[in-house]
Design a protein around this motif. Structure first.
Motif, PDB file in Angstrom:
ATOM      1  N   THR A   1       0.855  -1.204   0.000  1.00  0.00           N
ATOM      2  CA  THR A   1       0.000   0.000   0.000  1.00  0.00           C
ATOM      3  C   THR A   1       0.880   1.240   0.000  1.00  0.00           C
ATOM      4  OG1 THR A   1      -1.634  -1.219   1.318  1.00  0.00           O
ATOM      5  CG2 THR A   1      -1.853   1.206   1.194  1.00  0.00           C
ATOM      6  N   GLN A   2       0.496   2.233  -0.844  1.00  0.00           N
ATOM      7  CA  GLN A   2       1.248   3.498  -0.922  1.00  0.00           C
ATOM      8  C   GLN A   2       1.178   4.241   0.406  1.00  0.00           C
ATOM      9  OE1 GLN A   2       3.008   4.568  -3.649  1.00  0.00           O
ATOM     10  NE2 GLN A   2       3.715   6.369  -2.501  1.00  0.00           N
ATOM     11  N   VAL A   3       2.344   4.715   0.865  1.00  0.00           N
ATOM     12  CA  VAL A   3       2.413   5.511   2.110  1.00  0.00           C
ATOM     13  C   VAL A   3       2.470   6.991   1.737  1.00  0.00           C
ATOM     14  CG1 VAL A   3       3.740   5.986   4.200  1.00  0.00           C
ATOM     15  CG2 VAL A   3       3.580   3.644   3.319  1.00  0.00           C
ATOM     16  N   VAL A   4       1.510   7.755   2.246  1.00  0.00           N
ATOM     17  CA  VAL A   4       1.431   9.204   1.947  1.00  0.00           C
ATOM     18  C   VAL A   4       2.364   9.995   2.849  1.00  0.00           C
ATOM     19  CG1 VAL A   4      -0.074  11.203   1.874  1.00  0.00           C
ATOM     20  CG2 VAL A   4      -0.912   8.974   1.082  1.00  0.00           C
ATOM     21  N   HIS A   5       2.338   9.727   4.147  1.00  0.00           N
ATOM     22  CA  HIS A   5       3.310  10.346   5.048  1.00  0.00           C
ATOM     23  C   HIS A   5       3.464   9.511   6.303  1.00  0.00           C
ATOM     24  CE1 HIS A   5      -0.348  12.060   6.919  1.00  0.00           C
ATOM     25  NE2 HIS A   5       0.391  12.189   8.032  1.00  0.00           N
ATOM     26  N   VAL A   6       4.563   9.759   6.989  1.00  0.00           N
ATOM     27  CA  VAL A   6       4.897   9.028   8.208  1.00  0.00           C
ATOM     28  C   VAL A   6       4.931  10.021   9.356  1.00  0.00           C
ATOM     29  CG1 VAL A   6       6.661   7.659   9.389  1.00  0.00           C
ATOM     30  CG2 VAL A   6       6.230   7.303   6.936  1.00  0.00           C
ATOM     31  N   VAL A   7       4.365   9.654  10.502  1.00  0.00           N
ATOM     32  CA  VAL A   7       4.347  10.513  11.703  1.00  0.00           C
ATOM     33  C   VAL A   7       5.237   9.874  12.761  1.00  0.00           C
ATOM     34  CG1 VAL A   7       2.955  11.561  13.503  1.00  0.00           C
ATOM     35  CG2 VAL A   7       2.025  11.312  11.183  1.00  0.00           C
ATOM     36  N   LEU A   8       6.260  10.600  13.207  1.00  0.00           N
ATOM     37  CA  LEU A   8       7.122  10.158  14.303  1.00  0.00           C
ATOM     38  C   LEU A   8       6.653  10.834  15.587  1.00  0.00           C
ATOM     39  CD1 LEU A   8      10.649  10.433  12.619  1.00  0.00           C
ATOM     40  CD2 LEU A   8       9.053   8.499  12.667  1.00  0.00           C
TER      41      LEU A   8
END
Length: 458
Positions: A139-146
């Motif tokens: 699945t395409q990842v739009v953004h990652v939150v740390l």
């Protein structure tokens, strides 16, 4: 004293409490900000490294193991939320699942507070060809939150606040106890002084306040000042008693004489008209003497009370000429010389004339008939000077310090003559005009009275 002690104690405690509470509050804020800044800096650094690592590879597919290692595996400190299109949470690691949706909405490039107890920062990945593979599906990842969980940080701050609060309470309690002891000991000299002052107020005029310079110079100075006031009060009381006694003595003599003549008339002992006329003359003389004495006492009372004098333009030269002219009429055989120039002042012409008359009368009364009297008026820029000098036998040096004392006369027997108030009136009136009066005398040569008065300014 109790009120002072209370105010000092409360003031010290309040001041120290403000300092302690301000220090505690400032320390708490500093610690809280330091921890928060450290967490933000760490999170920002991790985000920067992660952003760089993702950009360095040309497309990557993450699985669960990669997801856990994405932030270095720092369990309990950092977490990650992977977000797909439409803000859908694709996966999360080391984040409470209940908070994942709220964290997925973070897209800030700098750390921000989110989901109550997290710091979070977003890393856009739409253009990095980043996918997440789970159960064989990519699945395409739009953004990652740390994220960073701030629960532990908040617990540390809470524990520190509790510790500081307990320390502040203990410190204030110590300050209260210390203030009570210190203020009590510090006010002990004042309590002793108050007890002594109460004794003086109760009538013991011999008591004085203790003076102990080694304890407190300020309190010692206060004690010396109060003792000086007590001394001045005691001296004033002695002066009042002496004044009343002298006034009574001076009034008693003419009153007794006048009463004696009146009683003789009432008893019929003055049947001879000539004797009766002589008696009435003596009564009139004694009454006139009493009237003069009462007027002099009234003058002194008014000046002592600070009763304002008239403030009119007066020429001392012209005033001296009038006084000398009157004196020549009263004592035509006396050599009275005038050396005067215009000397304008601002004052009460009647009282200033009384001053000059008293000085001239003093010179003619206490010197032989052949002694000359010279009245000199010397004008000055700021102060004018008037001297009344005689060529009489002079005054013994031991008598000079007492000349201006009330009712003082060189004759211990206090025989007939003046009341002993003339020179006291001179000094009182001159000082009321802002001037000074002094006397110098040389036995066998003469005596000189010198008075100065402020010159009248245009």
């Amino acid at each position: 004293m109790g009120s002072i002690r209370r105010r000092l104690t409360v003031g010290m405690v309040a001041a120290m409490a403000v300092v302690v509470l301000a220090f505690a509050g400032a320390t708490t804020l500093i610690v809280s900000h330091v921890l928060a800044d450290r967490s933000r800096d760490n999170l920002a650094a991790t985000a920067e490294r992660t952003r760089g690592a993702l950009a360095a590879v040309d497309g990557i597919t993450l699985d669960d193991d990669d997801l856990r290692g994405l932030v270095g595996g720092q369990t309990g400190l950092r977490g990650v939320v992977v977000v797909g299109s439409g803000g859908t949470v694709l996966a999360s690691s080391q984040v409470d699942p209940a908070d994942a949706d709220a964290l997925a909405a973070v897209d800030a490039a700098e750390p921000v507070a989110a989901a109550g107890h997290y710091l979070a920062v977003g890393i856009p990945t739409a253009d990095l060809d980043l996918t997440l593979e789970r159960d064989g599906t990519a699945t395409q990842v739009v953004h990652v939150v740390l994220t960073v969980d701030t629960t532990e940080q908040e617990a540390i701050v809470d524990a520190f606040v509790t510790l500081v609060a307990v320390g502040a309470v203990v410190s204030i309690a110590v300050v209260v106890a210390s203030a009570v002891v210190i203020v009590g000991r510090g006010l002990q000299p004042l309590r002793t002084m108050a007890d002594r002052a109460d004794a003086v107020a109760a009538g013991d005029r011999t008591r004085r306040l203790p003076v102990q310079d080694r304890d407190d110079p300020a309190i010692a100075r206060l004690a010396r000042t109060v003792n000086s006031a007590f001394d001045a009060q005691q001296d004033a009381e002695h002066r009042v008693r002496a004044f009343v006694a002298d006034a009574s003595h001076e009034l008693r003599s003419p009153l007794t004489a006048a009463t004696g003549w009146v009683e003789l008339e009432q008893q019929g002992a003055l049947d001879d008209p000539a004797r009766r006329e002589h008696a009435m003359q003596r009564v009139a003389t004694q009454l006139a003497r009493m009237g003069t004495l009462v007027d002099e006492l009234a003058t002194l009372a008014r000046t002592d009370a600070g009763t304002p004098l008239a403030a009119e333009p007066v020429d001392l030269g012209a005033l001296a000429a009038e006084v000398v002219e009157d004196a020549r009429v009263v004592d035509p055989d006396r050599r009275i010389r005038l050396v005067a120039a215009p000397a304008p002042v601002l004052g009460d012409p009647t009282r200033l004339a009384q001053v000059l008359r008293n000085l001239v009368a003093n010179a003619t009364t206490h010197t032989p008939p052949d002694a000359a009297v010279t009245v000199t008026v010397t004008p000055g820029a700021t102060r004018h000077q008037v001297t009344v000098a005689d060529t009489g036998p002079g005054i013994p040096p031991a008598h000079l310090p007492h000349l201006f004392e009330r009712f003082w006369r060189a004759d211990p027997a206090r025989g007939p003559g003046g009341s002993g108030l003339g020179l006291a009136i001179v000094q009182s009136l001159v000082e009321a005009h802002g001037g000074t009066v002094a006397v110098t005398s040389t036995p066998g040569t003469g005596t000189t009275f010198t008075l100065t008065l402020p010159a009248r300014t245009p």
